[in-house]
Design a protein around this motif. Structure first.
Motif, PDB file in Angstrom:
ATOM      1  N   GLY A 289       0.794  -1.219   0.000  1.00  0.00           N
ATOM      2  CA  GLY A 289       0.000   0.000   0.000  1.00  0.00           C
ATOM      3  C   GLY A 289       0.828   1.271   0.000  1.00  0.00           C
ATOM      4  N   MET A 290       1.917   1.288   0.764  1.00  0.00           N
ATOM      5  CA  MET A 290       2.779   2.471   0.811  1.00  0.00           C
ATOM      6  C   MET A 290       3.437   2.720  -0.540  1.00  0.00           C
ATOM      7  N   GLU A 291       3.885   1.652  -1.184  1.00  0.00           N
ATOM      8  CA  GLU A 291       4.501   1.792  -2.502  1.00  0.00           C
ATOM      9  C   GLU A 291       3.492   2.286  -3.522  1.00  0.00           C
ATOM     10  N   ALA A 292       2.261   1.745  -3.456  1.00  0.00           N
ATOM     11  CA  ALA A 292       1.224   2.191  -4.383  1.00  0.00           C
ATOM     12  C   ALA A 292       0.919   3.670  -4.191  1.00  0.00           C
ATOM     13  N   ALA A 293       0.877   4.121  -2.933  1.00  0.00           N
ATOM     14  CA  ALA A 293       0.611   5.536  -2.654  1.00  0.00           C
ATOM     15  C   ALA A 293       1.739   6.414  -3.191  1.00  0.00           C
ATOM     16  N   ALA A 294       2.982   5.954  -3.026  1.00  0.00           N
ATOM     17  CA  ALA A 294       4.129   6.724  -3.516  1.00  0.00           C
ATOM     18  C   ALA A 294       4.102   6.816  -5.038  1.00  0.00           C
ATOM     19  N   ILE A 295       3.785   5.707  -5.704  1.00  0.00           N
ATOM     20  CA  ILE A 295       3.721   5.694  -7.167  1.00  0.00           C
ATOM     21  C   ILE A 295       2.583   6.577  -7.655  1.00  0.00           C
ATOM     22  N   ALA A 296       1.440   6.535  -6.963  1.00  0.00           N
ATOM     23  CA  ALA A 296       0.299   7.376  -7.353  1.00  0.00           C
ATOM     24  C   ALA A 296       0.641   8.853  -7.243  1.00  0.00           C
ATOM     25  N   ALA A 297       1.273   9.245  -6.135  1.00  0.00           N
ATOM     26  CA  ALA A 297       1.649  10.644  -5.951  1.00  0.00           C
ATOM     27  C   ALA A 297       2.661  11.082  -7.012  1.00  0.00           C
TER      28      ALA A 297
ATOM     29  N   ILE B 168      10.369  11.555 -12.513  1.00  0.00           N
ATOM     30  CA  ILE B 168       9.690  11.411 -11.224  1.00  0.00           C
ATOM     31  C   ILE B 168       9.219   9.970 -11.037  1.00  0.00           C
ATOM     32  N   THR B 169       8.526   9.429 -12.035  1.00  0.00           N
ATOM     33  CA  THR B 169       7.932   8.103 -11.874  1.00  0.00           C
ATOM     34  C   THR B 169       8.944   6.966 -12.001  1.00  0.00           C
ATOM     35  N   PHE B 170       9.870   7.055 -12.953  1.00  0.00           N
ATOM     36  CA  PHE B 170      10.838   5.970 -13.130  1.00  0.00           C
ATOM     37  C   PHE B 170      11.675   5.731 -11.865  1.00  0.00           C
ATOM     38  N   PRO B 171      12.283   6.773 -11.266  1.00  0.00           N
ATOM     39  CA  PRO B 171      13.029   6.531 -10.029  1.00  0.00           C
ATOM     40  C   PRO B 171      12.159   5.997  -8.897  1.00  0.00           C
ATOM     41  N   THR B 172      10.902   6.422  -8.859  1.00  0.00           N
ATOM     42  CA  THR B 172      10.004   5.924  -7.816  1.00  0.00           C
ATOM     43  C   THR B 172       9.791   4.427  -7.972  1.00  0.00           C
ATOM     44  N   LEU B 173       9.588   3.975  -9.210  1.00  0.00           N
ATOM     45  CA  LEU B 173       9.423   2.538  -9.454  1.00  0.00           C
ATOM     46  C   LEU B 173      10.685   1.770  -9.078  1.00  0.00           C
ATOM     47  N   VAL B 174      11.834   2.293  -9.458  1.00  0.00           N
ATOM     48  CA  VAL B 174      13.097   1.626  -9.122  1.00  0.00           C
ATOM     49  C   VAL B 174      13.272   1.566  -7.604  1.00  0.00           C
TER      50      VAL B 174
ATOM     51  N   GLY C  43      11.616  -1.242  -5.918  1.00  0.00           N
ATOM     52  CA  GLY C  43      12.131  -2.576  -6.171  1.00  0.00           C
ATOM     53  C   GLY C  43      11.928  -3.109  -7.570  1.00  0.00           C
ATOM     54  N   PHE C  44      11.423  -2.295  -8.498  1.00  0.00           N
ATOM     55  CA  PHE C  44      11.231  -2.752  -9.867  1.00  0.00           C
ATOM     56  C   PHE C  44      12.573  -2.793 -10.593  1.00  0.00           C
ATOM     57  N   PRO C  45      12.880  -3.870 -11.317  1.00  0.00           N
ATOM     58  CA  PRO C  45      14.073  -3.870 -12.169  1.00  0.00           C
ATOM     59  C   PRO C  45      13.971  -2.742 -13.191  1.00  0.00           C
ATOM     60  N   PRO C  46      15.105  -2.133 -13.580  1.00  0.00           N
ATOM     61  CA  PRO C  46      15.058  -0.943 -14.441  1.00  0.00           C
ATOM     62  C   PRO C  46      14.269  -1.106 -15.736  1.00  0.00           C
ATOM     63  N   VAL C  47      14.469  -2.216 -16.466  1.00  0.00           N
ATOM     64  CA  VAL C  47      13.757  -2.374 -17.739  1.00  0.00           C
ATOM     65  C   VAL C  47      12.260  -2.527 -17.496  1.00  0.00           C
ATOM     66  N   LEU C  48      11.879  -3.335 -16.504  1.00  0.00           N
ATOM     67  CA  LEU C  48      10.461  -3.485 -16.178  1.00  0.00           C
ATOM     68  C   LEU C  48       9.878  -2.144 -15.738  1.00  0.00           C
TER      69      LEU C  48
ATOM     70  N   ALA D 165      18.229   9.602  -8.315  1.00  0.00           N
ATOM     71  CA  ALA D 165      18.014   8.307  -8.994  1.00  0.00           C
ATOM     72  C   ALA D 165      19.265   7.857  -9.733  1.00  0.00           C
ATOM     73  N   ALA D 166      19.909   8.773 -10.452  1.00  0.00           N
ATOM     74  CA  ALA D 166      21.112   8.415 -11.200  1.00  0.00           C
ATOM     75  C   ALA D 166      22.220   7.960 -10.254  1.00  0.00           C
ATOM     76  N   THR D 167      22.376   8.678  -9.146  1.00  0.00           N
ATOM     77  CA  THR D 167      23.394   8.307  -8.153  1.00  0.00           C
ATOM     78  C   THR D 167      23.106   6.932  -7.570  1.00  0.00           C
ATOM     79  N   PHE D 168      21.851   6.677  -7.256  1.00  0.00           N
ATOM     80  CA  PHE D 168      21.455   5.384  -6.694  1.00  0.00           C
ATOM     81  C   PHE D 168      21.765   4.250  -7.670  1.00  0.00           C
ATOM     82  N   MET D 169      21.457   4.456  -8.941  1.00  0.00           N
ATOM     83  CA  MET D 169      21.700   3.405  -9.929  1.00  0.00           C
ATOM     84  C   MET D 169      23.193   3.187 -10.158  1.00  0.00           C
ATOM     85  N   ILE D 170      23.984   4.242 -10.064  1.00  0.00           N
ATOM     86  CA  ILE D 170      25.435   4.102 -10.267  1.00  0.00           C
ATOM     87  C   ILE D 170      26.083   3.336  -9.113  1.00  0.00           C
ATOM     88  N   VAL D 171      25.704   3.674  -7.891  1.00  0.00           N
ATOM     89  CA  VAL D 171      26.361   3.071  -6.732  1.00  0.00           C
ATOM     90  C   VAL D 171      25.875   1.665  -6.447  1.00  0.00           C
ATOM     91  N   THR D 172      24.676   1.304  -6.993  1.00  0.00           N
ATOM     92  CA  THR D 172      24.189  -0.049  -6.763  1.00  0.00           C
ATOM     93  C   THR D 172      24.408  -0.937  -7.987  1.00  0.00           C
TER      94      THR D 172
END
Length: 251
Positions: A3-11, A29-35, A38-43, A244-251
């Motif tokens: 539910g929390m993830e759905a609320a974050a994605i909706a906002a 805004i939405t792509f980093p929120t999905l990542v 826990g969504f894999p980047p391509v999905l 988001a870019a920093t998060f994807m680079i370091v992980t």
């Protein structure tokens, strides 16, 4: 998706829909929120693209008055956007997912730079309103095609790129060009979505949440978003994008 993830994605989706209508770059805004959820980047990219289509359409509808008299232009450049969107979507699915993971942080940071430069771009566009041609010829068509390929592959800041092209090659009012930008972005996202629906994995629950939120946001952005301080919108986009870019680079 809880539910929390759905609320974050909706906002995020409401914000992205409004931002797409006014500035472009709602994907940042939405792509980093999905990542982050826990969504894999391509999905995440595929699901985000499909979900944002109704929002871009609602933004185009909100600018319907500014679209009057632009049918010829939209038909001409719509073909380029359609071909480009399909091509970009196929490239996303055909290239190894590791290539997407590598290039996306670079694309996000580049998109953030474009967003930061948008005030200068808008001032330049205003200075050029009485110059340029009616359709920009072959260079403009090829530019729209290339932007469509980029949009079908990832899409963040494709609206900013389109406005830059319009300012270089076309002569028209800024709001009319922004309306045309929304239609072309809708064509690119819609073409890519058709490919993704046909052959790619999609999280339909998340896509539905994004669709509902971005549709509402698109209507809000087209109606009142132009009255909001642009610096606030740009600041949110850049902060989220760089994070988001920093998060994807370091992980």
């Amino acid at each position: 998706m809880n539910g929390m993830e759905a609320a974050a994605i909706a906002a995020a989706s409401v914000a992205a829909g409004a931002i797409n209508a006014v500035v472009g770059s709602g994907t940042l805004i939405t792509f980093p929120t999905l990542v982050a959820c826990g969504f894999p980047p391509v999905l995440a990219n595929v699901t985000n693209n499909i979900g944002l289509v109704p929002g871009v359409l609602s933004a185009a509808y909100g600018y319907r008055r500014e679209l009057r008299g632009q049918l010829r232009r939209l038909l001409r450049f719509g073909v380029a956007s359609l071909i480009g969107g399909l091509t970009g979507a196929v490239l996303l699915l055909q290239l190894d997912s590791s290539a997407f993971d590598t290039v996306v942080p670079v694309l996000i940071l580049a998109a953030c730079v474009l967003v930061l430069l948008q005030p200068r771009l808008n001032a330049w566009l205003k200075r050029r309103e009485q110059r340029g041609g009616e359709d920009g010829g072959v260079p403009m068509w090829c530019g729209v095609l290339g932007t469509g390929v980029y949009g079908g592959y990832f899409g963040a800041a494709q609206g900013v790129i389109l406005m830059g092209l319009f300012g270089s090659f076309l002569r028209d009012d800024l709001q009319r060009l922004n309306a045309a930008k929304n239609v072309l972005a809708a064509i690119v996202n819609g073409a890519a979505a058709v490919v993704f629906i046909a052959v790619a994995d999609v999280d339909w629950t998340a896509a539905a949440v994004i669709a509902a939120g971005s549709t509402l946001g698109g209507l809000i952005g087209a109606r009142v978003g132009r009255r909001l301080p642009a610096v606030v919108l740009r600041s949110v986009i850049v902060v989220v994008g760089v994070t988001a870019a920093t998060f994807m680079i370091v992980t």
